[in-house]
Design a protein around this motif. Structure first.
Motif, PDB file in Angstrom:
ATOM      1  N   MET A  75      -5.306   8.261   0.891  1.00  0.00           N
ATOM      2  CA  MET A  75      -4.386   8.272   2.018  1.00  0.00           C
ATOM      3  C   MET A  75      -5.046   8.959   3.217  1.00  0.00           C
ATOM      4  O   MET A  75      -5.539  10.082   3.097  1.00  0.00           O
ATOM      5  N   HIS A 106      -0.627  10.082   6.577  1.00  0.00           N
ATOM      6  CA  HIS A 106       0.160   9.623   5.430  1.00  0.00           C
ATOM      7  C   HIS A 106       0.055  10.576   4.243  1.00  0.00           C
ATOM      8  O   HIS A 106       0.958  10.630   3.413  1.00  0.00           O
ATOM      9  N   ARG A 107      -1.038  11.317   4.161  1.00  0.00           N
ATOM     10  CA  ARG A 107      -1.220  12.242   3.042  1.00  0.00           C
ATOM     11  C   ARG A 107      -0.095  13.280   3.011  1.00  0.00           C
ATOM     12  O   ARG A 107       0.554  13.488   1.984  1.00  0.00           O
ATOM     13  N   SER A 165      -0.698   9.408  11.985  1.00  0.00           N
ATOM     14  CA  SER A 165       0.381   9.206  11.013  1.00  0.00           C
ATOM     15  C   SER A 165       0.277  10.190   9.852  1.00  0.00           C
ATOM     16  O   SER A 165       1.281  10.553   9.251  1.00  0.00           O
ATOM     17  N   CYS A 189       0.509   3.785   1.681  1.00  0.00           N
ATOM     18  CA  CYS A 189       0.680   4.244   3.059  1.00  0.00           C
ATOM     19  C   CYS A 189       1.904   3.636   3.721  1.00  0.00           C
ATOM     20  O   CYS A 189       2.433   4.184   4.694  1.00  0.00           O
ATOM     21  N   ASP A 190       2.363   2.501   3.212  1.00  0.00           N
ATOM     22  CA  ASP A 190       3.489   1.799   3.822  1.00  0.00           C
ATOM     23  C   ASP A 190       4.833   2.162   3.204  1.00  0.00           C
ATOM     24  O   ASP A 190       5.875   1.691   3.648  1.00  0.00           O
ATOM     25  N   SER A 204       0.842  -1.188   0.000  1.00  0.00           N
ATOM     26  CA  SER A 204       0.000   0.000   0.000  1.00  0.00           C
ATOM     27  C   SER A 204       0.881   1.243   0.000  1.00  0.00           C
ATOM     28  O   SER A 204       1.970   1.250   0.590  1.00  0.00           O
TER      29      SER A 204
END
Length: 548
Positions: free
Chosen positions: A388, A398-399, A396, A362-363, A360
């Motif tokens: 995201m 992620h965006r 976190s 995000c990872d 993903s």
């Protein structure tokens, strides 16, 4: 829109457990986790991201005065095997949900039947929905008042002052106006008004239809999302139904049809490719990082364009990021994308290398990207970054994390293509109104290009659009992966991460304008604030921009 990049995949795993949803702002609904991935096999096959979702939520908990909406949901919203909500993996990559509301309609003869006359087995392939017909809200005033009086008397007693107020409010809803009735139902959901919900539910199921005009078709999916939001027993209802998933080839076919009939996706990929080609025109080594690469079809035209560059083509390396869920629609792992692009690059005599990141977005961390010195770096976010989670969902964020990560790599260009819609942090009711307005334009634009009797139109809308709609309406928290933002918000995020606008080429803009001439005159192209907007009539639907 389309949503997301018609990068859809369709591998469903387990549905998440149902959670009870109250009126508190802190309560969450339980729902599937999905998202999308573009995949089409030929040059023109780019699609929008769709993300599938379903949710289990609750009703108001007011004892004997509470409407049994779950029971009504089971009676009026039986999803058949071809359109029921299916469990999916927790990844944001899945195709869109396909709900159908109303009394059953036979796929063969299109006739509608009262819901009590048909027993629908889980293996049925019927499509649900019905044409506009009389109902308790759209019949004459006397009949309406009688039915409402019976409903309120049963719940509140014959002398309750609430009855008159409820009837007055019901009378204010324009009879037969599907749009206004959907809005009234959504308001009743937002205000936890079981009486108004009960009065509107049956009428709406008779008015929506997946085979009708644009508003009737959209209404079917909006209503399904509203019922899913309400139904604390939604998980049990949907799990009891057998879901017939399309084959990977069928899904690709549906996405290809949508890609061809709607220019939004071509617009996005063409503008992104044009910005990249312009930015690397003098570079000998080019590294493209594509978040959510799906089929990789976007890069066929870019490879072809760079192969004809004066002085010879550059060496191209592509890092394709995609989670494993997309493998279903693709028919295999990311190595297949690498093989196809490698063969095509070889045929164009372009030096080529492919790096697969099966995870993903995000990872993704710095060490995964394998950036090399001496390469011009191009990063592509096409109909994907809105999946995201940001600061409103996760600490976190992620965006913004990914934008800062990419900025730290000193990219030559970063491209962004997104739906121009505001559904990220909006409360439920404004979010419903925005979804209604946005997808009304989408369904209208499909209607002028794809005939209503088109054999696969229902499947196209169900598998490429509807799940996004249901996710936006029915889900909250981490379960809601369709979180669109307007360009102004994206602009702020990029500027805060240290980016500067990269103007789009006038040549690219002219090419897109020529493309639109092949479509309906109601499509609009506008350049402002350093971005290019594509819309239908007065509504902007997609925006493309570039940064460095």
């Amino acid at each position: 829109m389309p949503a997301s990049r018609l990068n859809q995949s369709t591998n469903y795993s387990s549905m998440q457990a149902s959670q009870k949803h109250g009126t508190s702002e802190n309560t969450r609904k339980s729902y599937y986790h999905p998202h999308n991935t573009s995949h089409i096999q030929d040059v023109n096959s780019y699609c929008i991201p769709q993300n599938f979702q379903s949710v289990d939520n609750q009703f108001s908990d007011d004892g004997s005065h509470n409407m049994n909406v779950a029971s009504q949901a089971q009676q009026y919203f039986t999803l058949d095997s071809s359109t029921g909500i299916c469990p999916v993996s927790n990844s944001p990559s899945t195709v869109s949900f396909s709900p159908n509301s109303g009394s059953p309609i036979s796929q063969q003869d299109g006739q509608s039947y009262p819901s009590h006359e048909i027993h629908q087995s889980p293996d049925s392939n019927n499509i649900y929905g019905s044409p506009i017909s009389g109902s308790c809200v759209t019949d004459d005033e006397f009949d309406l008042r009688q039915k409402l009086r019976e409903l309120e008397t049963a719940m509140l007693g014959p002398d309750s002052d609430i009855v008159d107020n409820f009837e007055r409010r019901a009378m204010e809803i324009p009879r037969g106006d599907l749009k206004q009735m959907l809005i009234a139902f959504a308001r009743a959901v937002a205000e936890d008004d079981p009486y108004m919900r009960g009065a509107l539910m049956e009428s709406l199921t008779q008015m929506v239809s997946v085979t009708g005009d644009p508003m009737q078709r959209l209404g079917a999916y909006l209503l399904e999302g509203l019922v899913a939001r309400l139904a604390s027993s939604g998980s049990a209802i949907y799990k009891s139904l057998k879901c017939k998933e399309p084959s990977s080839s069928e899904l690709l076919s549906y996405m290809h049809i949508l890609y061809e009939v709607c220019p939004y996706f071509k617009f996005g990929y063409m503008s992104a490719n044009g910005a990249i080609a312009e930015a690397v025109r003098n570079e000998d080594n080019v590294h493209i990082i594509d978040f959510q690469i799906a089929q990789g079809s976007q890069w066929v035209t870019l490879i072809q364009a760079l192969s004809a560059r004066p002085g010879g083509p550059p060496k191209i390396r592509i890092t394709g990021i995609d989670d494993s869920v997309s493998a279903y629609a693709r028919g295999g792992g990311l190595h297949l994308v690498g093989q196809r692009l490698s063969r095509f690059a070889e045929s164009c005599k372009v030096p080529f290398e492919f790096h697969a990141l099966d995870m993903s977005g995000c990872d993704v961390q710095l060490e995964h990207l394998k950036v090399r010195q001496g390469e011009a770096l191009a990063v592509n976010f096409a109909f994907q970054l809105h999946h995201m989670p940001d600061e409103s969902v996760s600490t976190s964020n992620h965006r913004d994390r990914l934008l800062r990560l990419i900025k730290g790599l000193s990219p030559t260009v970063v491209t962004l293509v997104e739906q121009e819609s505001n559904t990220n942090t909006s409360p439920f009711f404004p979010r419903f109104l925005e979804t209604l307005d946005y997808y009304t334009s989408i369904f209208e634009s499909i209607d002028v290009t794809l005939p209503r009797d088109h054999k696969e139109r229902i499947s196209v809308e169900q598998h490429c659009l509807a799940r996004d709609i249901v996710n936006i309406i029915a889900c909250e928290g981490a379960e809601r992966v369709e979180r669109h933002e307007l360009f102004g918000k994206w602009r702020s995020r990029f500027l805060m991460a240290g980016f500067s606008p990269y103007p789009l080429s006038s040549v690219v803009n002219a090419t897109i304008k020529a493309l639109l001439e092949q479509y309906n005159e109601n499509y609009r192209l506008e350049e402002r604030d350093g971005a290019l907007y594509l819309g239908w009539k007065r509504r902007a639907l997609a925006v493309s921009c570039a940064w460095r």
